[in-house]
Design a protein around this motif. Sequence first.
Motif: not given
Length: 254
Positions: A159-163
């Motif tokens: 969904a586009g979240r970073s690590v």
Amino acid sequence: MDNDNFEKQMRSLEYFHSLRLLPGAWTVVRLDGRGFSRFTESRYQKPFDPKFHELMVQTAKALLEELQGIYAYTESDEISVLFNPDWDFFDRSLEKIVSISASIATATFTHAAQTIVNFDSRVWLGANKSQVVDYFRWRQADATRCALNGWCYWTLRKAGRSVTEATAALENKSVAFKNELLFQNGINFNDLPTWQRRGVGLYWEEYEKEGYNPIENKTVVAKRRRIKVDDELPMKEAYGKFIRCFLDDLQVPE
């Protein structure tokens, strides 16, 4: 120094060569893929990939067959193989057991995947059947926990979240929160394939094979053994009873 004394001196430095598994103990050999998080991220779908799943099942099958275990269980990049208390592989040498089991897993997976990987190996010992049941329930509980976390983490990543953001969003969150997160993204965790949520069991089963006896000129039926791959394992108490059946069939006292 003569050759005999030199040989003895060198042998004396093989500190772990004489370690043996406790006699009469139930033995589980557990193997893990080394660095598989990085290895799988660039090669397989996340959080679960059917191709990687098949490679792990194939590796577990090779271990069960070559080492003559009773039961094997695999989840994620981990494999546990159970052996009976009388198992005498290389006189129960710890050094041989961990090195050969790791080499079997490494060679099998590498050959099937056509990519070099490494497995490490360790040994768990159980004093009685109850401890063995607890061990496999523990590993299945770990499989369920990791599956839920994995689905949540990769849902957020996709969904586009970073690590960092995905990790922080799940830190210290409850099972209910994680199930709701998936539900809000159109995923019902309980509807996912059973092998993802509960792992996979492998065990021996008997079957009848039809053949022909040329001397008596008639069809004969013989019993054979083969390995069954079970993708639909029960869970919790039912899984404990399932494991107990393998132990009781051996007629080994508590």
